[in-house]
Write a protein that holds these residues in place. Structure first.
Motif, PDB file in Angstrom:
ATOM      1  N   PRO A   1      48.816  40.559  24.347  1.00 34.04           N
ATOM      2  CA  PRO A   1      47.935  41.714  24.543  1.00 34.04           C
ATOM      3  C   PRO A   1      46.594  41.322  25.153  1.00 34.04           C
ATOM      4  O   PRO A   1      45.773  42.186  25.438  1.00 34.04           O
ATOM      5  CB  PRO A   1      47.732  42.251  23.118  1.00 34.04           C
ATOM      6  CG  PRO A   1      48.520  41.412  22.214  1.00 34.04           C
ATOM      7  CD  PRO A   1      49.010  40.207  22.936  1.00 34.04           C
ATOM      8  N   TYR A   2      46.372  40.011  25.332  1.00 30.27           N
ATOM      9  CA  TYR A   2      45.088  39.534  25.859  1.00 30.27           C
ATOM     10  C   TYR A   2      44.944  39.694  27.373  1.00 30.27           C
ATOM     11  O   TYR A   2      43.872  39.491  27.921  1.00 30.27           O
ATOM     12  CB  TYR A   2      44.898  38.049  25.500  1.00 30.27           C
ATOM     13  CG  TYR A   2      44.317  37.850  24.123  1.00 30.27           C
ATOM     14  CD1 TYR A   2      45.009  38.282  22.990  1.00 30.27           C
ATOM     15  CD2 TYR A   2      43.080  37.239  23.934  1.00 30.27           C
ATOM     16  CE1 TYR A   2      44.480  38.105  21.723  1.00 30.27           C
ATOM     17  CE2 TYR A   2      42.544  37.068  22.671  1.00 30.27           C
ATOM     18  CZ  TYR A   2      43.250  37.506  21.569  1.00 30.27           C
ATOM     19  OH  TYR A   2      42.711  37.337  20.313  1.00 30.27           O
ATOM     20  N   VAL A   3      46.042  40.007  28.059  1.00 27.73           N
ATOM     21  CA  VAL A   3      45.978  39.962  29.530  1.00 27.73           C
ATOM     22  C   VAL A   3      45.162  41.098  30.144  1.00 27.73           C
ATOM     23  O   VAL A   3      44.821  41.063  31.322  1.00 27.73           O
ATOM     24  CB  VAL A   3      47.391  39.959  30.179  1.00 27.73           C
ATOM     25  CG1 VAL A   3      48.155  38.712  29.793  1.00 27.73           C
ATOM     26  CG2 VAL A   3      48.165  41.209  29.801  1.00 27.73           C
TER      27      VAL A   3
ATOM     28  N   LEU B   1      38.130  31.673  31.518  1.00 28.18           N
ATOM     29  CA  LEU B   1      38.298  30.208  31.571  1.00 28.18           C
ATOM     30  C   LEU B   1      39.708  29.823  31.124  1.00 28.18           C
ATOM     31  O   LEU B   1      40.399  29.042  31.784  1.00 28.18           O
ATOM     32  CB  LEU B   1      37.268  29.523  30.659  1.00 28.18           C
ATOM     33  CG  LEU B   1      35.847  29.378  31.201  1.00 28.18           C
ATOM     34  CD1 LEU B   1      34.900  28.916  30.096  1.00 28.18           C
ATOM     35  CD2 LEU B   1      35.802  28.405  32.388  1.00 28.18           C
ATOM     36  N   ARG B   2      40.129  30.364  29.966  1.00 32.35           N
ATOM     37  CA  ARG B   2      41.465  29.998  29.448  1.00 32.35           C
ATOM     38  C   ARG B   2      42.565  30.375  30.442  1.00 32.35           C
ATOM     39  O   ARG B   2      43.519  29.620  30.648  1.00 32.35           O
ATOM     40  CB  ARG B   2      41.720  30.703  28.111  1.00 32.35           C
ATOM     41  CG  ARG B   2      40.854  30.190  26.965  1.00 32.35           C
ATOM     42  CD  ARG B   2      41.197  30.930  25.681  1.00 32.35           C
ATOM     43  NE  ARG B   2      40.269  30.606  24.606  1.00 32.35           N
ATOM     44  CZ  ARG B   2      40.150  31.306  23.486  1.00 32.35           C
ATOM     45  NH1 ARG B   2      40.909  32.372  23.286  1.00 32.35           N
ATOM     46  NH2 ARG B   2      39.292  30.946  22.545  1.00 32.35           N
ATOM     47  N   PHE B   3      42.425  31.565  31.055  1.00 35.82           N
ATOM     48  CA  PHE B   3      43.480  32.034  31.964  1.00 35.82           C
ATOM     49  C   PHE B   3      43.448  31.269  33.277  1.00 35.82           C
ATOM     50  O   PHE B   3      44.468  30.774  33.758  1.00 35.82           O
ATOM     51  CB  PHE B   3      43.317  33.535  32.254  1.00 35.82           C
ATOM     52  CG  PHE B   3      43.572  34.450  31.070  1.00 35.82           C
ATOM     53  CD1 PHE B   3      43.976  33.960  29.831  1.00 35.82           C
ATOM     54  CD2 PHE B   3      43.408  35.818  31.190  1.00 35.82           C
ATOM     55  CE1 PHE B   3      44.205  34.803  28.746  1.00 35.82           C
ATOM     56  CE2 PHE B   3      43.643  36.678  30.122  1.00 35.82           C
ATOM     57  CZ  PHE B   3      44.032  36.169  28.896  1.00 35.82           C
TER      58      PHE B   3
ATOM     59  N   VAL C   1      50.381  26.555  17.031  1.00 30.54           N
ATOM     60  CA  VAL C   1      50.461  26.500  18.492  1.00 30.54           C
ATOM     61  C   VAL C   1      50.463  27.952  18.956  1.00 30.54           C
ATOM     62  O   VAL C   1      51.481  28.643  18.873  1.00 30.54           O
ATOM     63  CB  VAL C   1      51.720  25.749  18.965  1.00 30.54           C
ATOM     64  CG1 VAL C   1      51.809  25.753  20.491  1.00 30.54           C
ATOM     65  CG2 VAL C   1      51.720  24.318  18.438  1.00 30.54           C
ATOM     66  N   ARG C   2      49.289  28.379  19.363  1.00 31.69           N
ATOM     67  CA  ARG C   2      49.080  29.780  19.746  1.00 31.69           C
ATOM     68  C   ARG C   2      49.188  29.886  21.265  1.00 31.69           C
ATOM     69  O   ARG C   2      48.548  29.109  21.983  1.00 31.69           O
ATOM     70  CB  ARG C   2      47.684  30.187  19.270  1.00 31.69           C
ATOM     71  CG  ARG C   2      47.161  31.474  19.826  1.00 31.69           C
ATOM     72  CD  ARG C   2      45.674  31.683  19.470  1.00 31.69           C
ATOM     73  NE  ARG C   2      45.183  32.868  20.129  1.00 31.69           N
ATOM     74  CZ  ARG C   2      43.908  33.209  20.231  1.00 31.69           C
ATOM     75  NH1 ARG C   2      42.968  32.449  19.710  1.00 31.69           N
ATOM     76  NH2 ARG C   2      43.560  34.315  20.856  1.00 31.69           N
ATOM     77  N   GLU C   3      49.980  30.831  21.748  1.00 32.96           N
ATOM     78  CA  GLU C   3      50.057  31.037  23.199  1.00 32.96           C
ATOM     79  C   GLU C   3      48.674  31.476  23.680  1.00 32.96           C
ATOM     80  O   GLU C   3      48.016  32.280  23.028  1.00 32.96           O
ATOM     81  CB  GLU C   3      51.128  32.109  23.494  1.00 32.96           C
ATOM     82  CG  GLU C   3      51.701  32.031  24.904  1.00 32.96           C
ATOM     83  CD  GLU C   3      50.727  32.456  25.988  1.00 32.96           C
ATOM     84  OE1 GLU C   3      50.672  31.805  27.054  1.00 32.96           O
ATOM     85  OE2 GLU C   3      49.999  33.450  25.764  1.00 32.96           O
TER      86      GLU C   3
END
Ligand SMILES: NC(=O)c1ccc[n+]([C@@H]2O[C@H](COP(=O)([O-])OP(=O)(O)OC[C@H]3O[C@@H](n4cnc5c(N)ncnc54)[C@H](O)[C@@H]3O)[C@@H](O)[C@H]2O)c1
Ligand SMILES: CC(C)[C@H](C(=O)O)[C@@H](O)C(=O)O
Ligand SMILES: [Mg+2]
Length: 352
Positions: free
Chosen positions: A134-136, A93-95, A127-129
């Motif tokens: 490493p989440y990709v 969802l976030r991506f 403010v977190r990217e």
């Protein structure tokens, strides 16, 4: 009359319990106004996965895109292999909705407890990217379950991705009293990503002459969050560091039950999503004792995002007053309260 289409993803564990209270407080906040929310509930999470093997289908995603905003409870369940729902649903969802700003404020409300002996006036925002690092999912495993197993999880940081979130952080800072940004990374070791972040901040900062900035390595930042939390104003950092720092930030400012967040798509090419920082808390799920305050505060952030500043303030004030009353004792403070009792108490304060 303004009508918003709200997608509700209650999710797993305590998710549905806290979302019910969030919606109760949203109803209280909009009562008597010309603002209404038309809600669509999306049955996503562990139950759906067990029944169909699906996490988030293209059709689900398309349907969610037809909404103005999303309220999410929590995703993740011990009966589902770790990562399946977290990656296949929440991160998807976030991506997919390009929610590149993960906004996580920390405020220690008057009277609220902090484990720190001298917490001071804690009021900062991380403010977190939200779409890179490493989440990709860039990596893999070789020779799995052998003595020679190799696993990689490669952090991806693009100039485009870093620049847009850094610019957002500076724009947040320019609207705040102290106007200060702290970049948190680890550029003494992660020299490729870290120096991209540092150079990007150096390049963007001159666009905001009223904003000062400094830098902290992430390990030092974890110390300072505990020893001098009041010194922070806006922290900008990558996806993983931001995840870790915001649980720590919650712990020093009232606890995880009070930590709210927004996954924001500032360009509005997709709906933004509001959710508590905490997860599905399987250890207390079903007991009706989860604190819904973080979800209610997330509803407040959603109202603020939609431009209803006064309503948002009302919601935040009600949560702060409830938290203060709880700590002080008295009517709301006598003994542990159920999730719905807390929701009722906050809704009553919102109504005034
Ligand atoms: N955004 C999300 O949906 C999200 C966030 C974090 C973790 N998770 C997932 O949730 C599951 C559990 O993760 P975890 O245990 O590491 O983290 P968690 O946040 O669910 O729980 C950590 C601790 O905090 C407590 N807690 C959390 N929320 C609370 C609340 N509202 N009131 C009172 N206590 C609360 C829990 O009982 C637990 O002791 C995992 O599947 C994880 O992947 C999802
Ligand atoms: C569940 C997980 C994917 C998620 C994250 O790491 O972003 C959670 O920890 C959070 O903080 O929202
Ligand atoms: Mg987290």
């Amino acid at each position: 009359m303004t009508t918003y289409r709200l997608a509700v993803v209650a999710g797993d564990g305590i998710g549905p319990e806290v979302v019910a209270e969030g919606l109760k407080c949203l109803a209280a906040a909009t009562e008597g106004t010309d603002i209404t929310f038309e809600t669509t509930e999306f049955d996503l999470g562990a139950k759906r996965w067990h029944a169909t093997g699906e996490t988030l289908t293209d059709a689900d995603l398309e349907a969610i895109k037809g909404h103005d905003v999303i309220l999410l409870g929590a995703i993740g369940d011990p009966t589902v292999p770790s990562g399946v729902l977290e990656r296949g649903l929440l991160l998807k969802l976030r991506f997919e909705l390009d929610q590149y700003v993960n906004l996580r404020p920390s405020r220690l409300y008057p009277g609220e407890v902090s484990p720190l002996s001298e917490p001071g006036d804690i009021d900062f925002v991380v403010v977190r990217e939200g779409t890179e690092g490493p989440y990709v999912g860039n990596g893999g495993a070789l020779r799995v379950d052998t003595p020679h197993e190799i696993a990689t999880e490669v952090s991806v940081n693009t100039r485009h991705g870093v620049e847009r979130v850094v610019r957002y952080a500076f724009s947040v800072a320019t609207g705040r009293e102290r106007k200060h940004v702290t970049l948190v990374h680890k550029h003494n070791v992660l020299v490729h990503a870290g120096h991209l972040w540092r150079r990007t901040v150096e390049a963007v900062a001159p666009e905001f002459p009223d904003v000062t900035w400094d830098y902290l390595h992430v390990d030092a930042a974890t110390i300072k969050l505990v020893t001098a939390p009041a010194s922070f104003d806006v922290i900008v950092t990558d996806n993983l560091f931001g995840d870790i720092l915001t649980d720590e930030a919650a712990a020093i400012s009232g606890g995880i039950g009070l930590a709210a967040s927004g996954n924001v798509n500032p360009d509005k090419t997709g709906p933004s999503m509001f959710e508590p920082v905490h997860g599905s808390a399987p250890d207390i799920a079903g007991e009706g004792i989860a604190d819904p305050s973080a979800t209610v505060l997330s509803v407040g952030m959603m109202l603020d995002f939609l431009g209803h500043k006064e309503l948002a303030q009302k919601v935040e004030d009600a949560v702060a007053a409830d938290a203060a009353a709880k700590v002080a004792g008295g009517a709301e403070g006598n003994g542990p309260r159920s999730t719905s009792q807390v929701g009722d108490a906050i809704a009553a304060r919102i109504r005034g």
